[in-house]
Design a protein around this motif. Structure first.
Motif, PDB file in Angstrom:
ATOM      1  N   GLY A  94       0.850  -1.201   0.000  1.00  0.00           N
ATOM      2  CA  GLY A  94       0.000   0.000   0.000  1.00  0.00           C
ATOM      3  C   GLY A  94       0.875   1.236   0.000  1.00  0.00           C
ATOM      4  O   GLY A  94       1.709   1.424  -0.876  1.00  0.00           O
ATOM      5  N   SER A 106       1.066  -1.768  -3.989  1.00  0.00           N
ATOM      6  CA  SER A 106       0.262  -2.991  -4.148  1.00  0.00           C
ATOM      7  C   SER A 106      -0.886  -2.804  -5.137  1.00  0.00           C
ATOM      8  O   SER A 106      -1.965  -3.328  -4.916  1.00  0.00           O
ATOM      9  CB  SER A 106      -0.325  -3.396  -2.788  1.00  0.00           C
ATOM     10  N   ALA A 155      -2.497   5.452  -2.681  1.00  0.00           N
ATOM     11  CA  ALA A 155      -2.756   4.438  -1.657  1.00  0.00           C
ATOM     12  C   ALA A 155      -2.829   5.018  -0.246  1.00  0.00           C
ATOM     13  O   ALA A 155      -3.225   4.317   0.684  1.00  0.00           O
ATOM     14  CB  ALA A 155      -1.669   3.355  -1.717  1.00  0.00           C
TER      15      ALA A 155
END
Ligand code: PMP
Length: 439
Positions: free
Chosen positions: A64, A90, A415
């Motif tokens: 993330g 990710s 993210a």
């Protein structure tokens, strides 16, 4: 007043040695990795920007918007790989698409469909007639310069003091001795009259003006809209090609920062996030300029050859189509720019609560902390930076689990959760509080 400032600065310098020692004590595995790497990599790295004393961290995992280092510390990653890591660590849509594509073919040595797919997406998104791919932003700028020199038959390239266009196009202080050997003219950034005078002086032999709409490496200092327009218009008036380096800034708004500043250029260069984390660069613009590369036109006598084994590599081309086509669409980019503006306003509000010479500059999701007040607006203002205080903030944030650039750059990614951003602001608050108390 003068006396107080002087004492503060020397106090900061005095504290740096201790902060470095604490950093070293906390990071024995990164220290070992660094020492071992230095045996085979001069300086222990292949990206000079990553160096900082006493040694840079070695990261072993990303997830993330977080990074984990070799000693097991986890950080909110507010660097976002200097804008290349916009998507975080990710993004499944990109990873899955690339994995599938690599199952099909790794290295083609021929045309494959993702190349034109990505070109179509880029032309539509950024208002280009044509585009070509490279492996890096540096190469994209070198090729943009070539395109302009071939088109105009001229030799001089105007760049700006404090600008950065790649490893061999580095203008932090004059022309770096390792730069590519072009005939550069260095103009003053955000200085309309100074720049106009230089364009006029070199008009006869000026092939191109190469400009960042915001100095990225140079401290996240945005161009004044009027300055950018005058630069582009003056260059055009004298027959020079205007090149905007949007390697970092194409993430802003629907079409990049030049468009938001209401300017139009002949060639734009790209890089960073568009490759979804894979090596990427591109240059594109008007058909007349770009069709100098058109090998399919039998009537053309002045074709420029542009080769590169990995220009159309499967991983990058595939990743790029997902980045622009699905993940970072124009609508997402607009929302992300606003979220970045909000974050920067939050940082500025926090800094205002502390009696320390620390300010923030930037645009949208890109920003930089500066250990100086007032905030810099031109590269020459950066001379007032307190380097010791800057380093203490950097090391203080690391200690509190926030990773930014040693020079102060911070980039909001897709993210980042609101909680992570709040935690990063708390860390900055705490760090500044401690510095205030200890001075
Ligand atoms: N132009 C700008 C504005 C950049 O910030 C960079 C990289 N920091 C480059 C060009 C060079 O890109 P690359 O590192 O991919 O060669």
């Amino acid at each position: 007043m003068q006396k107080r400032q002087t004492r503060r600065m020397s106090d900061w310098s005095h504290r740096v040695a201790r902060a470095r020692q604490e950093f070293a004590d906390r990071n024995p595995q990164s220290c070992l990795a660094y020492e071992a790497a230095r045996q085979v990599l001069p300086g222990g790295h292949t990206r000079t920007v990553l160096r900082h004393p006493p040694f840079p961290l070695t990261f072993v995992r990303g997830e993330g918007a977080t990074l984990t280092d070799a000693d097991g510390h986890t950080y909110v990653d507010l660097l976002g790989d200097y804008t290349a890591g916009l998507l975080g660590h990710s993004e499944r849509r990109v990873i899955d698409a690339v994995t599938a594509a690599l199952g099909n073919n790794v290295s083609v040595g021929g045309i494959h469909p993702a190349e034109a797919d990505l070109a179509r997406l880029m032309c539509a998104r950024f208002g280009l007639d044509r585009v070509r791919f490279t492996n890096s932003g540096t190469e994209a700028n070198l090729m943009a310069i070539t395109t302009a020199m071939q088109w105009t038959g001229r030799r001089r390239i105007m760049v700006f003091a404090g600008g950065y266009h790649g490893g061999v196009l580095y203008f932090a202080s004059g022309v770096a001795p390792w730069n590519a050997p072009y005939e550069f003219v260095i103009a003053p950034y955000n200085d309309i009259e100074g720049t106009r005078a230089l364009v006029e002086q070199h008009a006869d032999d000026l092939a191109a003006v190469l400009v960042e709409p915001m100095l990225g490496s140079g401290g996240c200092l945005p161009a004044d809209a009027e300055f950018l327009r005058v630069v582009v218009d003056t260059a055009r008036a004298f027959g020079a090609v205007s090149i905007a380096d949007e390697v970092m800034t194409s993430r802003h708004g629907r079409r990049g920062l030049v468009d938001l500043l209401r300017a139009t250029v002949d060639i734009t260069t790209f890089g960073k996030y568009i490759g979804g984390g894979f090596s990427f660069g591109a240059f594109g613009g008007t058909a007349d300029l770009m069709d100098q590369y058109d090998t399919g036109d039998p009537g053309r006598t002045n074709v420029i050859a542009h080769a590169g084994t990995f220009n159309n590599n499967v991983a990058t081309m595939t990743a790029g189509t997902v980045v622009l086509g699905e993940v970072f669409t124009a609508d997402v980019a607009v929302a992300h720019t606003s979220r970045g503006d909000e974050l920067r306003a939050g940082v500025a509000a926090l800094l205002a609560q502390h009696d320390l010479p620390v300010t923030v500059t930037g645009f949208g999701s890109m920003m930089s902390l500066h250990a100086q007040a007032p905030a810099p607006a031109r590269p020459t203002d950066l001379a007032a930076r307190d380097h010791a205080l800057q380093e203490l903030i950097y090391l203080g944030l690391l200690q509190r689990g926030v990773y930014i650039a040693a020079r102060g750059m911070m980039n909001l990614g897709l993210a980042h959760t609101d909680d992570q951003l709040a935690a990063a602001l708390d860390a900055l608050d705490d760090c500044l509080l401690e510095l205030s108390r200890s001075r």
